[in-house]
Scaffold this motif. Sequence first.
Motif, PDB file in Angstrom:
ATOM      1  N   ARG A  42      44.741  32.248  37.384  1.00 35.41           N
ATOM      2  CA  ARG A  42      43.891  32.561  36.057  1.00 35.41           C
ATOM      3  C   ARG A  42      42.744  31.896  36.497  1.00 35.41           C
ATOM      4  N   ASP A  43      42.468  31.047  37.366  1.00 39.43           N
ATOM      5  CA  ASP A  43      41.044  30.734  37.363  1.00 39.43           C
ATOM      6  C   ASP A  43      40.074  32.014  38.613  1.00 39.43           C
ATOM      7  N   ARG A  53      41.285  41.703  36.975  1.00 38.23           N
ATOM      8  CA  ARG A  53      41.823  40.481  36.143  1.00 38.23           C
ATOM      9  C   ARG A  53      43.883  40.835  35.954  1.00 38.23           C
ATOM     10  N   THR A  57      46.817  38.093  36.685  1.00 40.38           N
ATOM     11  CA  THR A  57      48.328  37.269  36.254  1.00 40.38           C
ATOM     12  C   THR A  57      48.671  37.734  34.810  1.00 40.38           C
ATOM     13  N   GLN A  60      53.745  34.868  35.202  1.00 42.55           N
ATOM     14  CA  GLN A  60      53.559  33.069  34.793  1.00 42.55           C
ATOM     15  C   GLN A  60      54.519  32.619  35.427  1.00 42.55           C
TER      16      GLN A  60
END
Length: 128
Positions: A42-43, A53, A57, A60
């Motif tokens: 995520r960073d 992105r 992402t 998880q």
Amino acid sequence: MMYAQFIERVAEQMGSPLGQAETLTQATLLTLADRISGGEARDLAAQLPQELREFLTRSQEPAEAFDLEDFIARVRLRAGVDADTAKKGVEAVFKTLYAAVSTGEFEDVMAQLPKEFQNLVPAVVRRR
């Protein structure tokens, strides 16, 4: 760096068409998301164009442990290319990531990967 610039850089480094560079970029980022922690993914995603992105992402899950050879094999399968093209794609994406995100963020990502991944990036990063 904008999305089109990112893909163009990958294509240029690979000497490949934009479509193939885009596919390999997506496959590499999906595989990277499997290999690093969800928080780190995520960073990293936060510093990339919006269009990239989602590939970092989607998962998880905790980081999976696999080496560079397995990383390239996973990219090969996801992208539907041969091993040599997958390796060139992974190298091009990592070099483009190095140029696209902050040095600190890139180093954070590399810290979660085995030492053999250092060969994918410019020598200046390996010296640190």
